[in-house]
Design a protein around this motif. Structure first.
Motif, PDB file in Angstrom:
ATOM      1  N   SER A 185      37.387  44.917  40.609  1.00 48.62           N
ATOM      2  CA  SER A 185      38.829  44.890  40.077  1.00 48.62           C
ATOM      3  C   SER A 185      39.361  46.458  40.290  1.00 48.62           C
ATOM      4  O   SER A 185      38.903  47.278  40.015  1.00 48.62           O
ATOM      5  CB  SER A 185      38.700  44.708  38.632  1.00 48.62           C
ATOM      6  OG  SER A 185      39.942  44.621  38.069  1.00 48.62           O
ATOM      7  N   ALA A 186      40.553  46.188  41.280  1.00 45.40           N
ATOM      8  CA  ALA A 186      41.285  47.542  41.693  1.00 45.40           C
ATOM      9  C   ALA A 186      40.103  48.539  42.226  1.00 45.40           C
ATOM     10  O   ALA A 186      40.503  49.681  41.776  1.00 45.40           O
ATOM     11  CB  ALA A 186      41.861  48.248  40.291  1.00 45.40           C
ATOM     12  N   ARG A 211      47.425  41.258  42.205  1.00 45.32           N
ATOM     13  CA  ARG A 211      47.649  42.835  42.173  1.00 45.32           C
ATOM     14  C   ARG A 211      46.083  43.482  42.245  1.00 45.32           C
ATOM     15  O   ARG A 211      45.891  44.685  42.772  1.00 45.32           O
ATOM     16  CB  ARG A 211      48.377  43.242  41.004  1.00 45.32           C
ATOM     17  CG  ARG A 211      48.716  44.589  41.013  1.00 45.32           C
ATOM     18  CD  ARG A 211      49.690  44.920  39.669  1.00 45.32           C
ATOM     19  NE  ARG A 211      49.417  44.763  38.523  1.00 45.32           N
ATOM     20  CZ  ARG A 211      48.957  45.569  37.528  1.00 45.32           C
ATOM     21  NH1 ARG A 211      48.787  46.920  38.153  1.00 45.32           N
ATOM     22  NH2 ARG A 211      48.496  45.258  36.549  1.00 45.32           N
ATOM     23  N   ARG A 212      45.189  43.085  41.284  1.00 47.74           N
ATOM     24  CA  ARG A 212      43.900  43.966  41.293  1.00 47.74           C
ATOM     25  C   ARG A 212      42.643  43.215  42.083  1.00 47.74           C
ATOM     26  O   ARG A 212      41.912  43.918  42.113  1.00 47.74           O
ATOM     27  CB  ARG A 212      43.551  43.889  39.655  1.00 47.74           C
ATOM     28  CG  ARG A 212      44.454  44.695  38.843  1.00 47.74           C
ATOM     29  CD  ARG A 212      44.061  44.544  37.392  1.00 47.74           C
ATOM     30  NE  ARG A 212      44.782  45.395  36.526  1.00 47.74           N
ATOM     31  CZ  ARG A 212      44.525  46.572  36.505  1.00 47.74           C
ATOM     32  NH1 ARG A 212      43.332  47.202  36.913  1.00 47.74           N
ATOM     33  NH2 ARG A 212      45.158  47.427  35.667  1.00 47.74           N
ATOM     34  N   GLY A 213      43.023  42.251  42.819  1.00 47.63           N
ATOM     35  CA  GLY A 213      41.837  41.577  43.512  1.00 47.63           C
ATOM     36  C   GLY A 213      41.134  40.613  42.480  1.00 47.63           C
ATOM     37  O   GLY A 213      41.016  39.448  42.693  1.00 47.63           O
ATOM     38  N   GLN A 214      40.482  41.161  41.634  1.00 47.93           N
ATOM     39  CA  GLN A 214      39.927  40.316  40.477  1.00 47.93           C
ATOM     40  C   GLN A 214      40.229  40.880  39.233  1.00 47.93           C
ATOM     41  O   GLN A 214      40.216  42.099  38.971  1.00 47.93           O
ATOM     42  CB  GLN A 214      38.356  40.005  40.764  1.00 47.93           C
ATOM     43  CG  GLN A 214      37.771  39.395  41.799  1.00 47.93           C
ATOM     44  CD  GLN A 214      36.477  39.155  42.021  1.00 47.93           C
ATOM     45  OE1 GLN A 214      35.973  40.123  42.060  1.00 47.93           O
ATOM     46  NE2 GLN A 214      36.111  37.835  41.931  1.00 47.93           N
ATOM     47  N   VAL A 215      40.270  40.231  38.003  1.00 42.17           N
ATOM     48  CA  VAL A 215      40.224  40.855  36.738  1.00 42.17           C
ATOM     49  C   VAL A 215      39.011  39.980  36.169  1.00 42.17           C
ATOM     50  O   VAL A 215      38.689  38.937  36.457  1.00 42.17           O
ATOM     51  CB  VAL A 215      41.503  40.271  36.264  1.00 42.17           C
ATOM     52  CG1 VAL A 215      42.561  41.159  36.667  1.00 42.17           C
ATOM     53  CG2 VAL A 215      41.865  38.893  35.937  1.00 42.17           C
ATOM     54  N   VAL A 216      38.576  40.836  35.042  1.00 39.64           N
ATOM     55  CA  VAL A 216      37.558  40.296  34.160  1.00 39.64           C
ATOM     56  C   VAL A 216      37.903  39.313  32.932  1.00 39.64           C
ATOM     57  O   VAL A 216      38.602  39.463  32.306  1.00 39.64           O
ATOM     58  CB  VAL A 216      36.669  41.556  33.489  1.00 39.64           C
ATOM     59  CG1 VAL A 216      35.575  41.197  32.505  1.00 39.64           C
ATOM     60  CG2 VAL A 216      36.202  42.416  34.718  1.00 39.64           C
ATOM     61  N   VAL A 217      37.111  38.000  33.243  1.00 38.77           N
ATOM     62  CA  VAL A 217      37.401  36.905  32.368  1.00 38.77           C
ATOM     63  C   VAL A 217      36.060  36.777  31.320  1.00 38.77           C
ATOM     64  O   VAL A 217      35.162  36.583  32.098  1.00 38.77           O
ATOM     65  CB  VAL A 217      37.904  35.783  32.840  1.00 38.77           C
ATOM     66  CG1 VAL A 217      38.140  34.698  31.887  1.00 38.77           C
ATOM     67  CG2 VAL A 217      39.089  35.945  33.645  1.00 38.77           C
TER      68      VAL A 217
END
Length: 546
Positions: free
Chosen positions: A443-444, A475-481
């Motif tokens: 992420s980012a 925007r970040r590529g991936q985010v944590v869920v």
């Protein structure tokens, strides 16, 4: 690679081993190893049963069924030998035939497995919870033509409509029931003179990533896992009673509940799957001494421990998922016992990194089991410096041999088995789990290990279970869920999600904290209890509880 002369008439399994250049480097003489030496002719069923009877006598207790019934080693051998006669004389099973075994965990399922070994056939043990399509896939890949099935588990196998499958039921009242036919057979059966490297079983991966892979394991492999992890880490006694939750269709259960106790001359409790309180009741009632189960079960049992006497336990083994340090300490405080953590793989047959007693460091998996060696590989394929994350690579007396599967090339490289796990080797030699390689979230530009976030969430008293995955983000590529199961009575609201996010920020650096929290009644798991993160990543958000 030169194999001993096979005793198999049906050569399908040997014919579909990986090409010689794709094999792992099998090692039996690593420095500090137990010195594994097996003869060229070897039948693991005879070694586990006949040799144990010869060594310790037939009167020792061998198998319990959860009630008052106990089979001695002599009685177990008689049952096994009668079934082996039935397989070969009545059912037409020839050496090398694949025999599907399906049913709840019972002494009769174990007896069938041992009979298949002694007859020189190849066991394909599946889970009682598997559905028709899954069963059809396994039978197609392994070219199964015979099945021994508990009457309680027959419906889905019938619905699978496997072409030309000869299915024999056991545990019922029909005249042709396997056990009725076997009762008329002799109580002595000379095990087939199999080669040590004849295929004994095909174990299928448990479905955490989709399409299953069949893993071919030899007769000597079955003994090797007992003569490494069990003999040198677990160190069982002949008077031990083993029990646990993993089914025999899961190699964690096959080793922990059948192979290890028989190799040691101990006894085992084989009863159908149960919840945490029923497991605790069985430990108390039967005075279980060695327990095999997954971290989720240890966590679930903690709340009920006070109502049961578990003082008989002396060994607790955890595998299948990462064991958080907090859970290890909670169990130690509640019972006085140090959980033996470990990592194994269907491809390796059983546990290859672990530690017991004073060598345990909570939060780490442990040290290479005597007989195995391990390293952490960097992105360049070379050993990474201590403290740096990389891919776990392992080799020893067992290793990956997929059945006709191109994924063999990815799992075995330069003779090493690449397990798909990201690990860190600490300066003192302990191996520390980071994440499954495909569970790393970027992420980012920052690497975030899902299990680290899960451990932080699990430290909140309202969280029962947590699974963290990455979701694509422009925007970040991936985010944590984070996917979370809450304790009963806690509202599944935005306010609760905010509380958990703020709590997590105090436990780990803020950039690792979940940007989204999704609440569930239950998380998706395989029948063996492994979390299916691929379903969370795919957005399948409703899951039935097993």
């Amino acid at each position: 690679m030169e194999l001993n002369r096979s005793a198999h008439v049906d050569t399908f399994a040997r014919d579909h081993l990986p090409a010689a250049g794709q094999w792992p480097d099998l090692r039996f003489d690593l420095p500090g190893s137990p010195g594994l030496h097996y003869p060229g002719r070897l039948n693991c069923g005879a070694e586990l049963l006949d040799a144990t009877v010869e060594r310790l006598g037939p009167d020792r207790p061998a198998v319990r069924d959860g009630s008052a019934r106990v089979w001695s080693y002599g009685e177990l051998k008689a049952h096994v030998d009668r079934i082996a006669h039935t397989l070969t004389t009545d059912l037409g099973v020839v050496p090398g035939n694949r025999v599907l075994l399906r049913g709840p965990t019972t002494p009769w399922l174990a007896a069938c497995w041992l009979a298949v070994m002694k007859a020189g056939a190849v066991a394909v043990t599946v889970l009682a919870a598997q559905r028709p399509q899954e069963l059809a896939t396994v039978c197609r890949i392994a070219q199964v033509r015979h099945a021994l099935c508990d009457t309680r588990s027959a419906d889905d196998l019938i619905k699978a409509a496997v072409p030309h499958l000869l299915m024999t039921l056991y545990g019922g009242s029909a005249p042709d029931d396997l056990l009725r036919r076997a009762a008329k057979k002799p109580t002595s059966y000379a095990a087939l003179d199999t080669s040590a490297d004849d295929v004994a079983l095909i174990a299928f991966t448990s479905g955490t990533t989709g399409r299953p892979k069949g893993c071919l394991h030899f007769h000597r492999d079955v003994l090797a896992v007992a003569d490494t992890f069990s003999a040198h880490v677990l160190r069982p006694h002949p008077d031990d009673l083993f029990a646990g939750t993993p089914p025999l269709g899961f190699t964690f259960g096959l080793g922990g509940l059948l192979v290890f106790p028989l190799r040691a001359g101990a006894s085992t409790l084989l009863a159908d799957r149960c919840g945490p309180e029923q497991l605790l009741e069985r430990i108390q009632r039967h005075r279980v001494t060695v327990l095999f189960t997954a971290p989720t079960a240890y966590r679930a049992m903690l709340g009920a421990l006070g109502a049961y006497d578990v003082s008989s336990l002396r060994r607790c083994v955890s595998a299948g998922e990462h064991l958080p340090a907090g859970l290890w300490h909670d169990w130690r405080r509640a019972t006085g016992l140090r959980v033996i953590n470990g990592i194994g793989a269907t491809e390796m047959l059983h546990i290859f990194i672990s530690a017991a007693d004073g060598r345990i460091r909570p939060g780490t998996t442990g040290l290479p089991v005597p007989g195995y060696e391990a390293r952490v590989l960097g992105t360049d394929g070379r050993p990474a410096p201590d403290g740096e994350p990389g891919l776990l690579a392992v080799r020893g007396p067992t290793g990956c041999r997929y059945l006709s599967d191109d994924r063999q090339r990815a799992y075995v490289r330069d003779g090493w088995n690449l397990t798909g796990d990201t690990y860190i080797r600490d300066p003192d030699g302990h191996f520390r789990y980071v994440a499954r390689a495909d569970d790393m979230i970027i992420s980012a530009g920052c690497n975030i290990a899902g299990p680290e976030v899960e451990e932080a969430l699990l430290r909140h008293p309202d969280v029962l279970e947590a699974a963290v995955v990455g979701r694509p983000d422009e925007r970040r590529g991936q985010v944590v869920v984070a996917h979370v199961v809450l304790r009963e009575g806690v509202p599944r609201t935005d306010e609760t999600a905010l509380v958990l996010r703020e709590f997590t920020k105090k436990e780990i650096v803020p950039y690792k904290c979940p940007r989204e929290i999704v609440f569930h009644e239950a998380l998706p798991r395989t029948p063996t209890g492994k979390l299916q993160r691929f379903r969370l990543r795919a957005g399948a958000l409703q899951f039935p509880r097993d």
